[in-house]
Design a protein around this motif. Structure first.
Motif, PDB file in Angstrom:
ATOM      1  N   PRO A  54      10.216  23.948  20.331  1.00  0.00           N
ATOM      2  CA  PRO A  54      11.212  24.352  21.328  1.00  0.00           C
ATOM      3  C   PRO A  54      10.853  23.822  22.721  1.00  0.00           C
ATOM      4  CG  PRO A  54      10.543  26.219  19.985  1.00  0.00           C
ATOM      5  CD  PRO A  54       9.618  25.107  19.656  1.00  0.00           C
ATOM      6  N   ALA A  55      11.883  23.555  23.511  1.00  0.00           N
ATOM      7  CA  ALA A  55      11.676  22.995  24.849  1.00  0.00           C
ATOM      8  C   ALA A  55      10.785  23.885  25.706  1.00  0.00           C
ATOM      9  CB  ALA A  55      13.024  22.779  25.541  1.00  0.00           C
ATOM     10  N   THR A  56      11.044  25.208  25.658  1.00  0.00           N
ATOM     11  CA  THR A  56      10.259  26.117  26.499  1.00  0.00           C
ATOM     12  C   THR A  56       8.780  26.089  26.124  1.00  0.00           C
ATOM     13  OG1 THR A  56      10.966  27.871  24.999  1.00  0.00           O
ATOM     14  CG2 THR A  56      12.101  27.712  27.115  1.00  0.00           C
ATOM     15  N   THR A  57       8.500  25.934  24.816  1.00  0.00           N
ATOM     16  CA  THR A  57       7.107  25.873  24.368  1.00  0.00           C
ATOM     17  C   THR A  57       6.439  24.594  24.846  1.00  0.00           C
ATOM     18  OG1 THR A  57       7.654  27.166  22.400  1.00  0.00           O
ATOM     19  CG2 THR A  57       5.613  25.903  22.332  1.00  0.00           C
ATOM     20  N   ALA A  58       7.125  23.467  24.677  1.00  0.00           N
ATOM     21  CA  ALA A  58       6.561  22.177  25.105  1.00  0.00           C
ATOM     22  C   ALA A  58       6.281  22.166  26.601  1.00  0.00           C
ATOM     23  CB  ALA A  58       7.518  21.045  24.735  1.00  0.00           C
ATOM     24  N   ILE A  59       7.222  22.693  27.393  1.00  0.00           N
ATOM     25  CA  ILE A  59       7.052  22.701  28.849  1.00  0.00           C
ATOM     26  C   ILE A  59       5.953  23.673  29.254  1.00  0.00           C
ATOM     27  CG2 ILE A  59       8.187  23.295  31.026  1.00  0.00           C
ATOM     28  CD1 ILE A  59      10.814  22.256  29.752  1.00  0.00           C
ATOM     29  N   ALA A  98      13.419  18.570  29.842  1.00  0.00           N
ATOM     30  CA  ALA A  98      13.702  19.258  31.113  1.00  0.00           C
ATOM     31  C   ALA A  98      15.017  20.007  31.103  1.00  0.00           C
ATOM     32  CB  ALA A  98      13.685  18.257  32.263  1.00  0.00           C
ATOM     33  N   ALA A  99      16.081  19.369  30.596  1.00  0.00           N
ATOM     34  CA  ALA A  99      17.402  20.007  30.628  1.00  0.00           C
ATOM     35  C   ALA A  99      17.467  21.209  29.697  1.00  0.00           C
ATOM     36  CB  ALA A  99      18.471  18.996  30.225  1.00  0.00           C
ATOM     37  N   LYS A 100      16.671  21.167  28.604  1.00  0.00           N
ATOM     38  CA  LYS A 100      16.723  22.253  27.622  1.00  0.00           C
ATOM     39  C   LYS A 100      15.788  23.406  27.963  1.00  0.00           C
ATOM     40  CE  LYS A 100      17.478  18.877  23.913  1.00  0.00           C
ATOM     41  NZ  LYS A 100      16.895  18.338  22.672  1.00  0.00           N
ATOM     42  N   GLY A 101      14.733  23.121  28.734  1.00  0.00           N
ATOM     43  CA  GLY A 101      13.693  24.126  28.912  1.00  0.00           C
ATOM     44  C   GLY A 101      13.918  25.079  30.044  1.00  0.00           C
ATOM     45  N   ILE A 116      15.182  32.037  22.858  1.00  0.00           N
ATOM     46  CA  ILE A 116      14.190  33.084  22.605  1.00  0.00           C
ATOM     47  C   ILE A 116      14.852  34.454  22.660  1.00  0.00           C
ATOM     48  CG2 ILE A 116      11.949  33.999  23.289  1.00  0.00           C
ATOM     49  CD1 ILE A 116      11.407  31.439  24.750  1.00  0.00           C
ATOM     50  N   TYR A 117      15.744  34.659  23.647  1.00  0.00           N
ATOM     51  CA  TYR A 117      16.451  35.937  23.754  1.00  0.00           C
ATOM     52  C   TYR A 117      17.249  36.214  22.480  1.00  0.00           C
ATOM     53  CZ  TYR A 117      15.523  36.006  28.814  1.00  0.00           C
ATOM     54  OH  TYR A 117      14.931  36.044  30.048  1.00  0.00           O
ATOM     55  N   ALA A 118      17.885  35.150  21.959  1.00  0.00           N
ATOM     56  CA  ALA A 118      18.699  35.321  20.749  1.00  0.00           C
ATOM     57  C   ALA A 118      17.816  35.714  19.565  1.00  0.00           C
ATOM     58  CB  ALA A 118      19.453  34.028  20.447  1.00  0.00           C
ATOM     59  N   ASP A 119      16.655  35.053  19.443  1.00  0.00           N
ATOM     60  CA  ASP A 119      15.740  35.385  18.351  1.00  0.00           C
ATOM     61  C   ASP A 119      15.291  36.844  18.434  1.00  0.00           C
ATOM     62  OD1 ASP A 119      15.912  32.843  17.408  1.00  0.00           O
ATOM     63  OD2 ASP A 119      13.979  32.157  18.184  1.00  0.00           O
ATOM     64  N   ALA A 120      14.965  37.271  19.658  1.00  0.00           N
ATOM     65  CA  ALA A 120      14.506  38.647  19.848  1.00  0.00           C
ATOM     66  C   ALA A 120      15.632  39.638  19.562  1.00  0.00           C
ATOM     67  CB  ALA A 120      13.985  38.835  21.267  1.00  0.00           C
ATOM     68  N   GLY A 121      16.851  39.293  20.010  1.00  0.00           N
ATOM     69  CA  GLY A 121      17.984  40.189  19.795  1.00  0.00           C
ATOM     70  C   GLY A 121      18.351  40.340  18.334  1.00  0.00           C
ATOM     71  N   ASP A 122      18.056  39.296  17.521  1.00  0.00           N
ATOM     72  CA  ASP A 122      18.393  39.331  16.099  1.00  0.00           C
ATOM     73  C   ASP A 122      17.315  40.018  15.262  1.00  0.00           C
ATOM     74  OD1 ASP A 122      20.696  38.004  16.636  1.00  0.00           O
ATOM     75  OD2 ASP A 122      19.926  36.013  16.127  1.00  0.00           O
ATOM     76  N   SER A 123      16.191  40.358  15.898  1.00  0.00           N
ATOM     77  CA  SER A 123      15.075  40.937  15.146  1.00  0.00           C
ATOM     78  C   SER A 123      15.439  42.325  14.618  1.00  0.00           C
ATOM     79  CB  SER A 123      13.836  41.030  16.041  1.00  0.00           C
ATOM     80  OG  SER A 123      12.873  41.876  15.463  1.00  0.00           O
ATOM     81  N   ALA A 124      15.168  42.535  13.338  1.00  0.00           N
ATOM     82  CA  ALA A 124      15.441  43.846  12.727  1.00  0.00           C
ATOM     83  C   ALA A 124      14.543  44.922  13.329  1.00  0.00           C
ATOM     84  CB  ALA A 124      15.205  43.758  11.222  1.00  0.00           C
ATOM     85  N   VAL A 170       7.267  36.934  25.798  1.00  0.00           N
ATOM     86  CA  VAL A 170       6.316  37.315  26.848  1.00  0.00           C
ATOM     87  C   VAL A 170       5.375  36.160  27.162  1.00  0.00           C
ATOM     88  CG1 VAL A 170       4.390  38.852  27.414  1.00  0.00           C
ATOM     89  CG2 VAL A 170       6.438  39.780  26.319  1.00  0.00           C
ATOM     90  N   GLN A 171       4.863  35.506  26.108  1.00  0.00           N
ATOM     91  CA  GLN A 171       3.927  34.399  26.297  1.00  0.00           C
ATOM     92  C   GLN A 171       4.561  33.291  27.131  1.00  0.00           C
ATOM     93  OE1 GLN A 171       0.888  34.655  25.139  1.00  0.00           O
ATOM     94  NE2 GLN A 171      -0.021  32.632  25.124  1.00  0.00           N
ATOM     95  N   GLU A 172       5.771  32.918  26.801  1.00  0.00           N
ATOM     96  CA  GLU A 172       6.390  31.796  27.501  1.00  0.00           C
ATOM     97  C   GLU A 172       6.852  32.190  28.899  1.00  0.00           C
ATOM     98  OE1 GLU A 172       8.908  29.254  25.331  1.00  0.00           O
ATOM     99  OE2 GLU A 172       7.684  29.309  23.528  1.00  0.00           O
TER     100      GLU A 172
END
Length: 582
Positions: A88-93, A153-156, A162-170, A200-202
């Motif tokens: 993911p862009a945020t991870t790479a950056i 840069a444009a994606k990160g 990440i918000y979507a992944d967290a929101g979908d978590s059971a 949190v990490q990112e």
């Protein structure tokens, strides 16, 4: 010279690796080590570059050999879109890495890193993104930055993925509607959810990358805000779903070893991390505060790689640097640094102590809290709950045979009296006060109850300082200030005839603010016989200030003006941080 294999270099001392590679001689390494012994905290590679024996590229080669990893060039290297999409862009950056090869069958990836000790990136790619094998290779920082800018840069810039992944978590969904009847095991499970851990990490890594001084997690009735303080100004991120507030705060509590079950009382903790890309240690000071709508958390970022603990680098002008070096070389006396919270007082004092930090000198510090752990200093933490105050620590210090003492802050008469006693008995004492400028510190100490004759016998100098934002180098432009702007500095157009003024236009590098980074401005009052006689005669602060200016003291406003004239900062910044002079 025959090519040296990786096995011959792996695990050897850095200087030995450079010798094996033929970059330096043993004598040059010993020369660098001798310099390092006198200048604690500097790296051998950095010293060898300063001495002209090697170049930055040689350091990278040696680090790769020492770590036993391959060194490559990213120039003209073909990297597939599938490979870039694997991280993911945020991870790479955040981790300052670029994927260079991805094998989806074996779920293995090779990444280019800026330094070989970027263990956090390797570990988190395995643990959070579930790669079975992560192979790091070393590439130049410039090449990695180019690819990060070009492909990520444009994606990160956002956290929507990440918000979507967290929101979908059971696990997160299970917390909804539970109110105060939350099961502690359920909260613990939510705080360990992969999406929350990653969020949190990112968030923290991006704050560190952007050189934020504080990260704020703030609950409100209908939203949960995340804000960064960069160069003294707060910036708001896209807010996550309000449902994520509890798991995010709980995750931070787990990281800082706080009680996640306690939600009614304030708590303080600490998180230790490593800076992605360099492995440099980062301390995060955590403060949790219960509010009407949940717990508010503020993390103070204590990034040693971002703090220049050297007097040459804190921003002192050549004449001021000479004054300060003369003051700290005295065998006894008190040197005070004044200014509001966040004005860089601690950094200046640490820089002075770093210069004095030699094997033949014992240095003790009493701090609240200890912000940076420095080798060679004996640092003690004030603990009011245990009645371990500055005063109690100082009394014990005098029985520890110190040469130099740092008192984090003079807050009361007891602390001031013991600091004076330490000075009178042959110790050099550093401390801080909260005052507007250097001359007003005298009145503050008198107000605390210190006799004038004791002040004149012990105080050698008072340094006032402020931090002003620097103009962004990428979008710096000339302009002509208005008459109203000049009047704010008590200047007329005739006073600045022939001078050039600058400002930042605003660009992506400075988040459209026109500023990037901060610089310190100083006011140094050095005590002499005339000023001491005036203090004994109970002269007013205004009279002391005028006499100090006549005797060569450069005021904060004058120091700021020099920064403006040199194109480093702006009129608005100096007006905001300094008071008008009579």
């Amino acid at each position: 010279m025959a090519k040296v294999s990786t096995n011959e270099l792996k695990g050897r001392k850095f200087g030995r690796v450079l010798v094996k590679l033929g970059k330096v001689t043993r004598e040059q390494v010993h020369e660098a080590l001798a310099v390092q012994a006198k200048q604690s905290g500097r790296k051998v590679g950095e010293i060898l570059v300063d001495l002209g024996h090697i170049e930055e590229a040689d350091i990278r080669t040696a680090l790769a050999g020492q770590a036993g990893i391959e060194q490559i060039s990213l120039r003209d290297r073909e990297i597939s879109d599938e490979t870039f999409a694997a991280i993911p862009a945020t991870t790479a950056i955040a981790y300052q890495i670029v994927p260079i090869k991805f094998d989806p069958v074996k779920n293995a990836i090779a990444i280019a890193v800026k330094t070989p000790d970027n263990f956090a990136a390797v570990d988190d790619l395995r643990n959070q993104l579930n790669f079975k094998r992560v192979k790091p290779v070393l590439a130049s920082a410039e090449e990695i930055d180019e690819l990060l800018q070009e492909r990520y840069a444009a994606k990160g810039s956002g956290f929507s993925e990440i918000y979507a992944d967290a929101g979908d978590s059971a696990t997160i969904a299970a917390l909804e509607g539970r109110g105060d009847s939350l099961d502690i095991d359920m909260v613990m499970e939510a705080s360990g959810d992969n999406a929350i851990v990653r969020l949190v990490q990112e968030t923290l890594m991006i704050a560190i990358r952007d050189k934020a001084s504080d990260v704020h997690f703030e609950p409100f009735e209908d939203e949960f805000k995340i804000r960064y303080r960069i160069d003294g100004v707060l910036y708001e991120m896209a807010p996550p779903d309000k449902r994520l507030a509890l798991p995010i705060v709980s995750r931070i509590k787990v990281m800082s070893k706080l009680d996640i079950a306690e939600r009614r009382l304030p708590q303080d903790g600490r998180i230790e991390m490593s800076l992605p890309g360099t492995g440099a240690p980062i301390d995060l000071r955590v403060a949790v505060l219960p509010t009407m709508f949940g717990e508010s958390v503020v993390l103070r970022v204590l990034d040693r790689s971002n703090v220049q603990l050297s007097l040459d680098r804190v921003g002192l002008r050549d004449d001021d640097l000479e004054k300060v070096r003369g003051l700290i070389s005295k065998p006894n006396g008190i040197m005070l640094v004044t200014g509001p919270t966040g004005s860089g007082k601690t950094t200046t004092l640490y820089a002075a102590l770093t210069e004095l930090n030699t094997p033949d000198r014992k240095i003790l510090t009493a701090e609240d809290p200890v912000e940076y752990d420095i080798d060679g200093l004996i640092q003690c933490q004030v603990n009011v709950d245990q009645e371990l105050t500055f005063g109690k620590l100082l009394r014990s210090f005098l029985r520890q045979d110190p040469d130099t003492i740092l008192v984090g802050e003079i807050r009361d008469l007891e602390t001031a009296q013991i600091a004076i006693q330490a000075s009178l008995t042959g110790h050099l004492v550093f401390s801080t006060l909260h005052t507007n400028d250097a001359p007003s510190s005298i009145l503050r100490l008198v107000d605390l109850g210190i006799e004038s004759f004791l002040l004149t016998a012990t105080v050698e100098a008072i340094v006032a300082q402020r931090l002003v934002r620097k103009i962004c180098d990428k979008c710096k432009e000339e302009y002509v200030p208005t008459e109203e702007q000049l009047m704010e500095l008590s200047l007329l157009p005739a006073d600045v005839e022939g001078r050039t003024f600058f400002r930042g236009r605003g660009c992506s590098n400075c988040m459209k603010t026109g500023y990037r980074g901060r610089m310190a401005i100083f006011e140094i009052l050095v005590m002499d016989d005339t000023l001491r006689e005036m203090i004994m005669a109970q002269a007013s602060t205004a009279v002391l200030r005028d006499e100090a200016k006549r005797r060569g003291m450069r005021t904060l406003r004058q120091s700021g003006l020099l920064g403006i004239y040199e194109g480093q900062t702006t009129i608005d910044e100096v007006v905001r941080e300094t008071i008008a002079e009579e």
